[in-house]
Design a protein around this motif. Structure first.
Motif, mmCIF file in Angstrom:
data_model
loop_
_atom_site.group_PDB
_atom_site.id
_atom_site.type_symbol
_atom_site.label_atom_id
_atom_site.label_comp_id
_atom_site.label_asym_id
_atom_site.label_seq_id
_atom_site.Cartn_x
_atom_site.Cartn_y
_atom_site.Cartn_z
ATOM 1 N N ALA A 1 63.827 54.302 34.501
ATOM 2 C CA ALA A 1 64.671 53.386 33.683
ATOM 3 C C ALA A 1 65.124 54.527 32.491
ATOM 4 N N GLU A 2 64.346 55.361 32.222
ATOM 5 C CA GLU A 2 64.938 56.372 31.199
ATOM 6 C C GLU A 2 65.984 57.223 31.560
ATOM 7 N N ARG A 3 65.839 57.413 33.060
ATOM 8 C CA ARG A 3 66.831 58.341 33.675
ATOM 9 C C ARG A 3 68.339 57.562 34.076
ATOM 10 N N ARG A 4 68.337 56.460 33.716
ATOM 11 C CA ARG A 4 69.598 55.532 33.966
ATOM 12 C C ARG A 4 70.641 55.877 32.813
ATOM 13 N N ASP A 5 71.854 55.496 33.110
ATOM 14 C CA ASP A 5 73.020 55.808 32.072
ATOM 15 C C ASP A 5 73.108 55.063 31.207
ATOM 16 N N PHE A 6 73.373 53.772 31.481
ATOM 17 C CA PHE A 6 73.660 52.677 30.299
ATOM 18 C C PHE A 6 72.268 51.646 30.387
ATOM 19 N N THR A 7 72.153 50.835 29.186
ATOM 20 C CA THR A 7 71.004 49.986 29.099
ATOM 21 C C THR A 7 71.408 48.783 29.984
ATOM 22 N N VAL A 8 72.554 48.467 29.999
ATOM 23 C CA VAL A 8 72.869 47.243 30.963
ATOM 24 C C VAL A 8 72.617 47.305 32.316
ATOM 25 N N ASN A 9 72.595 49.018 32.836
ATOM 26 C CA ASN A 9 72.442 49.424 34.004
ATOM 27 C C ASN A 9 70.958 49.479 34.529
ATOM 28 N N ALA A 10 70.112 49.354 33.543
ATOM 29 C CA ALA A 10 68.733 49.685 33.626
ATOM 30 C C ALA A 10 67.684 48.387 33.752
ATOM 31 N N LEU A 11 68.253 47.177 34.172
ATOM 32 C CA LEU A 11 67.556 46.109 34.507
ATOM 33 C C LEU A 11 67.080 45.864 35.770
ATOM 34 N N TYR A 12 65.796 45.636 36.016
ATOM 35 C CA TYR A 12 65.352 45.621 37.327
ATOM 36 C C TYR A 12 64.936 44.298 37.725
ATOM 37 N N TYR A 13 65.188 43.743 39.058
ATOM 38 C CA TYR A 13 64.688 42.500 39.410
ATOM 39 C C TYR A 13 63.615 42.488 40.606
ATOM 40 N N ASN A 14 62.464 42.339 40.108
ATOM 41 C CA ASN A 14 61.247 42.611 41.032
ATOM 42 C C ASN A 14 60.977 41.415 41.988
ATOM 43 N N GLY B 1 66.338 47.660 26.273
ATOM 44 C CA GLY B 1 67.120 46.677 25.620
ATOM 45 C C GLY B 1 68.300 46.226 26.186
ATOM 46 N N GLY B 2 68.475 46.549 27.562
ATOM 47 C CA GLY B 2 69.641 46.057 28.122
ATOM 48 C C GLY B 2 70.165 44.638 28.220
ATOM 49 N N LEU B 3 69.166 43.789 27.881
ATOM 50 C CA LEU B 3 69.415 42.305 28.000
ATOM 51 C C LEU B 3 70.152 41.916 26.624
ATOM 52 N N ASP B 4 69.600 42.593 25.641
ATOM 53 C CA ASP B 4 70.248 42.356 24.325
ATOM 54 C C ASP B 4 71.838 42.872 24.261
ATOM 55 N N ASP B 5 72.006 43.922 24.942
ATOM 56 C CA ASP B 5 73.224 44.514 24.934
ATOM 57 C C ASP B 5 74.242 43.812 25.882
#
Length: 447
Positions: A141-154, A165-169
């Motif tokens: 997650a830390e290595r992803r570019d933008f917060t909205v692209n760092a959301l994971y569906y398990n 904080g991608g959901l807030d963004d």
């Protein structure tokens, strides 16, 4: 990992990660919105004992209420382990080692969790050359570019995991880079292009800290291979929101880094903007209607003002129009290739479209018939119509050719007759050239 955190603390540029797990009943990601093949990959990796998450644009777009077609998977499995799980898998890439799981023409991209890349080889400008350091989900997650692209569906419990904080963004419709923007852009300058593309596609605002360093760092794109920039240009201009991307690039100072000569021409003659906007708008509409588009057409449009300037300089030096056009086209394409690689097959189409432009002016029956049957006629005509957006004197000519295409055979004859008559009148009355008389030979004397 400990030393990486210490360095981030000292530099003051490390992201603060706080894991947030949103259970299934509190988010809108549904398996109905995920492709069957992506689900197969997720389930099989999970069954084989690996962590498996849907990540990136697929999760982001579903949460925004969109219906994405492409889905990427992040996993704890190494690329070689993914290949063992799937026979229909191939490993690609050197800079980023990836697994592609193939289902006919459908490809599901599988990436192993990335770790900290502090020891990865870099250029003198800070650009990372290889990033095959593997790590944990949090590090990924830390290595992803933008917060909205760092959301994971398990896939294990159908939850959504958010570290940045991608959901807030998403709710604020804000594009924010993870970590220190300058450092992240130096690691991979293409992230600046991605910022422009996502802002245009999603209609998001780019966060101030993310936006500020871009104009100053735009020149770093010259360190990126021209082949990679061709791929990125295609994503920018041929994904259905090219007009919005163009204006984002222009505002951020990135268009000048990709098309320096065109940018200079546009500053000197802003009227070309109308032609660019019309071309990009038409391309976006064709994509929305699921019609085919050729990147050669857009490049022919974007480079046309540069060609005009180069050609005029040659004509002013007294060069013949035909070879001057060919030489100017070679110069313009060679110069643009320094920044964006234009494949030979597209360069040939661009050349043909350009070289046909002057032939629209001659409307004798034979030349009209020959031009209208040319394989590149339609593309060249479309370029003529776009030129008329900026060169208003071409409007009557473009209208004539449109009428000719719409007319039946008898009407076409009248159109050509009127055009040739108009040409004669505009040049004044034609005078008949006197026939050259030859002296009669004296008869041979009889013997």
């Amino acid at each position: 990992m400990i030393f990486s955190r210490i360095r981030q603390f000292i530099n003051g540029n490390g992201p603060t990660l706080k894991k947030r797990v949103i259970p299934r009943d509190q988010h809108t990601v549904s398996r109905k919105e995920i492709s069957e093949n992506a689900l197969k990959v997720l389930y099989r990796l999970n069954k084989a004992g690996f962590e498996a998450y849907l990540v990136g644009g697929g999760v982001r777009d579903v949460l925004l209420g969109e219906h994405p077609k492409d889905f990427d998977v992040a996993t704890s499995a190494r690329p070689e382990e993914v290949a063992k799980v799937f026979r229909n898998c191939r490993l690609i890439g050197r800079r980023f080692r990836l697994a592609h799981v193939l289902f006919g023409s459908d490809v599901v991209e599988v990436a192993t969790f990335r770790g900290a890349n502090d020891d990865s080889p870099q250029t003198e400008h800070g650009m990372v050359l290889r990033d095959n350091v593997y790590g944990t989900l949090e590090q990924d997650a830390e290595r992803r570019d933008f917060t909205v692209n760092a959301l994971y569906y398990n896939i294990a419990d159908f939850s959504v995991v958010d570290f940045t904080g991608g959901l807030d963004d998403l709710k604020k419709r804000r594009l924010r880079l993870i970590g220190d923007p300058e450092k992240r852009f130096r690691e991979d300058p293409v992230r600046m292009l991605r910022a422009a593309r996502f802002a245009a596609k999603l209609d998001f605002d780019i966060e101030k800290k993310t936006r500020e360093p871009i104009p100053e760092l735009a020149g770093l794109l010259h360190n990126v291979s021209n082949a990679r920039l061709w791929d990125e240009s295609a994503k920018l201009f041929l994904s259905g929101y090219g007009e919005a991307c163009f204006h984002q690039l222009d505002q951020l100072g990135l268009f000048a880094a990709l098309f320096p000569a065109t940018s200079k021409a546009l500053k000197k003659a802003p009227q070309w903007q109308a032609m660019f906007d019309a071309a990009l708008r038409n391309t976006d509409q064709r994509i929305a209607e699921e019609k085919g588009v050729n990147p050669a057409f857009l490049f022919a449009v974007l480079l046309w003002p540069v060609l005009q300037h180069n050609l005029q300089k040659r004509l002013d030096r007294g060069q013949h129009p035909a070879p001057a056009m060919q030489a100017a086209a070679t110069d313009v394409l060679d110069e643009q290739n320094r920044y964006i690689a234009i494949a030979r097959r597209f360069a040939l189409v661009i050349r043909e479209m350009w070289s046909l432009q002057h032939r629209f002016e001659s409307r004798t029956p034979a030349r009209v018939d020959k031009l209208s049957s040319h394989p590149r006629f339609r593309a060249a005509f479309d370029l003529l119509c776009l030129r008329a957006e900026s060169e208003t004197e071409l409007k009557p000519l473009a209208d004539w050719w449109q009428q000719y295409q719409d007319a039946d055979e008898s009407a076409r004859i009248e159109l050509i007759k009127g055009a040739t008559q108009g040409t004669k009148n505009s040049n004044g009355p034609r005078t008949r050239r006197p026939r050259k008389r030859t002296a009669r030979r004296a008869p041979k004397p009889s013997t």
